[in-house]
Design a protein around this motif. Structure first.
Motif, mmCIF file in Angstrom:
data_model
loop_
_atom_site.group_PDB
_atom_site.id
_atom_site.type_symbol
_atom_site.label_atom_id
_atom_site.label_comp_id
_atom_site.label_asym_id
_atom_site.label_seq_id
_atom_site.Cartn_x
_atom_site.Cartn_y
_atom_site.Cartn_z
ATOM 1 N N SER A 65 -7.234 50.971 -1.723
ATOM 2 C CA SER A 65 -7.177 50.819 -3.166
ATOM 3 C C SER A 65 -7.559 49.395 -3.556
ATOM 4 O O SER A 65 -7.684 48.502 -2.722
ATOM 5 N N LYS A 66 -7.711 49.171 -4.838
ATOM 6 C CA LYS A 66 -8.041 47.839 -5.340
ATOM 7 C C LYS A 66 -6.916 46.867 -5.021
ATOM 8 O O LYS A 66 -7.155 45.693 -4.752
ATOM 9 N N ASP A 67 -5.683 47.347 -5.064
ATOM 10 C CA ASP A 67 -4.544 46.490 -4.761
ATOM 11 C C ASP A 67 -4.616 45.993 -3.317
ATOM 12 O O ASP A 67 -4.290 44.834 -3.039
ATOM 13 N N ASP A 68 -5.042 46.872 -2.403
ATOM 14 C CA ASP A 68 -5.182 46.470 -1.001
ATOM 15 C C ASP A 68 -6.229 45.365 -0.863
ATOM 16 O O ASP A 68 -6.010 44.376 -0.158
ATOM 17 N N GLN A 70 -7.255 43.286 -3.172
ATOM 18 C CA GLN A 70 -6.760 42.074 -3.817
ATOM 19 C C GLN A 70 -5.745 41.365 -2.915
ATOM 20 O O GLN A 70 -5.777 40.145 -2.791
#
Length: 116
Positions: A65-68, A70
């Motif tokens: 995911s984008k969180d990963d 980031q």
């Protein structure tokens, strides 16, 4: 003559009835086309929603995911900042001494453009 007039009246009535039937058939056709179009749009929205959901699941499963991303970037940034800080601490005195040496050791020379 009366029978002719009566026949004409019957033809006019039949024509009017046929015109009404054709008009109602066109209205039904228009209504059915509109309903079919609305149903098709609803199916398209449903299908698109399902495909987007599948894509997002696939993307998260295979790429993260984008969180990963980031979090990884922030971790790499912090590691690099720590390395730079360590390098500054390690080389600070040496750089200051070198700068001071260059500033204090002045060797006056004549400029090359000066004619003798």
């Amino acid at each position: 003559m009366a029978s002719q007039s009566q026949g004409i009246q019957q033809l006019l009535q039949a024509e009017k009835k046929a015109e009404t039937m054709v008009s109602e058939a066109r209205k039904r056709k228009t209504r059915k086309l509109k309903e079919a179009k609305e149903e098709a749009q609803a199916e398209i929205r449903t299908y698109r929603g399902e495909r987007e959901k599948q894509f997002l699941n696939y993307q998260q499963e295979h790429m993260g995911s984008k969180d990963d991303f980031q979090a990884k970037i922030e971790e790499q940034t912090n590691v690099r900042l720590d390395q730079i800080s360590e390098s500054v601490k390690k080389n600070k005195e040496e750089v200051i001494q070198r700068l001071l040496t260059l500033v204090y050791d002045i060797k006056p020379e004549l400029h090359q453009n000066l004619r003798t």
